[in-house]
Design a protein around this motif. Structure first.
Motif, PDB file in Angstrom:
ATOM      1  N   GLY A 145      13.767   5.131   6.127  1.00 37.96           N
ATOM      2  CA  GLY A 145      15.037   5.267   5.415  1.00 37.96           C
ATOM      3  C   GLY A 145      15.638   6.650   5.553  1.00 37.96           C
ATOM      4  N   ILE A 146      14.807   7.671   5.445  1.00 33.61           N
ATOM      5  CA  ILE A 146      15.289   9.038   5.608  1.00 33.61           C
ATOM      6  C   ILE A 146      15.748   9.282   7.041  1.00 33.61           C
ATOM      7  N   TYR A 147      15.006   8.740   8.005  1.00 31.31           N
ATOM      8  CA  TYR A 147      15.381   8.901   9.407  1.00 31.31           C
ATOM      9  C   TYR A 147      16.736   8.249   9.687  1.00 31.31           C
TER      10      TYR A 147
ATOM     11  N   THR B 138       0.827  -1.197   0.000  1.00 32.42           N
ATOM     12  CA  THR B 138       0.000   0.000   0.000  1.00 32.42           C
ATOM     13  C   THR B 138       0.870   1.258   0.000  1.00 32.42           C
ATOM     14  N   PRO B 139       0.306   2.363  -0.396  1.00 34.65           N
ATOM     15  CA  PRO B 139       1.064   3.622  -0.351  1.00 34.65           C
ATOM     16  C   PRO B 139       1.528   3.993   1.062  1.00 34.65           C
ATOM     17  N   GLU B 140       0.748   3.597   2.068  1.00 31.49           N
ATOM     18  CA  GLU B 140       1.156   3.870   3.450  1.00 31.49           C
ATOM     19  C   GLU B 140       2.425   3.108   3.814  1.00 31.49           C
TER      20      GLU B 140
ATOM     21  N   ILE C 291      13.806  -4.476   7.220  1.00 36.89           N
ATOM     22  CA  ILE C 291      13.240  -4.563   5.868  1.00 36.89           C
ATOM     23  C   ILE C 291      13.109  -6.031   5.450  1.00 36.89           C
ATOM     24  N   PHE C 292      14.167  -6.822   5.654  1.00 31.95           N
ATOM     25  CA  PHE C 292      14.129  -8.225   5.246  1.00 31.95           C
ATOM     26  C   PHE C 292      13.177  -9.047   6.115  1.00 31.95           C
ATOM     27  N   ALA C 293      13.062  -8.715   7.393  1.00 33.27           N
ATOM     28  CA  ALA C 293      12.142  -9.449   8.269  1.00 33.27           C
ATOM     29  C   ALA C 293      10.691  -9.224   7.857  1.00 33.27           C
ATOM     30  N   ASN C 294      10.378  -8.043   7.360  1.00 33.51           N
ATOM     31  CA  ASN C 294       9.009  -7.728   6.950  1.00 33.51           C
ATOM     32  C   ASN C 294       8.806  -7.813   5.450  1.00 33.51           C
TER      33      ASN C 294
ATOM     34  N   SER D 127       5.349   4.811   2.093  1.00 31.67           N
ATOM     35  CA  SER D 127       5.732   6.055   2.764  1.00 31.67           C
ATOM     36  C   SER D 127       6.392   5.781   4.110  1.00 31.67           C
ATOM     37  N   GLU D 128       5.987   4.727   4.819  1.00 28.03           N
ATOM     38  CA  GLU D 128       6.610   4.375   6.096  1.00 28.03           C
ATOM     39  C   GLU D 128       8.048   3.887   5.884  1.00 28.03           C
TER      40      GLU D 128
END
Length: 89
Positions: free
Chosen positions: A13-15, A2-4, A80-83, A7-8
């Motif tokens: 990644g930015i954080y 989803t777009p959400e 990222i890989f876990a999810n 964006s998350e």
């Protein structure tokens, strides 16, 4: 996906990028400020005087902060890989 979710992931990644880079940028800023004050006080206006101390300070900062930086990057990557199944499915 989803777009959400996208964006998350982008927000995380930015954080992580800002968190990892801010100490190095802070070191470069402080060293540049100290050299600028030194140049103002001594009236030495050599432009190349700033680069060598800044490069050395950033290199030493990376050398000492590398384990901390790597830990944050690995945590982000493992998350990222876990999810991954949640993102792809």
């Amino acid at each position: 996906m989803t777009p959400e979710m996208i964006s998350e992931i982008a927000k995380q990644g930015i954080y992580v990028t800002i968190l990892v880079l801010s100490p190095i940028l802070g070191i470069a800023l402080v060293v540049g400020l100290i050299i600028s004050i030194f140049q103002s006080v001594t009236q030495i206006q050599e432009q190349t005087l700033v680069f060598v101390p800044k490069i050395l300070a950033v290199f030493l900062g990376i050398l000492f902060l590398a384990p901390w930086m790597l830990n944050h990057l690995l945590n982000f990557t493992q998350n990222i890989f876990a999810n991954l199944s949640n993102y792809a499915g």
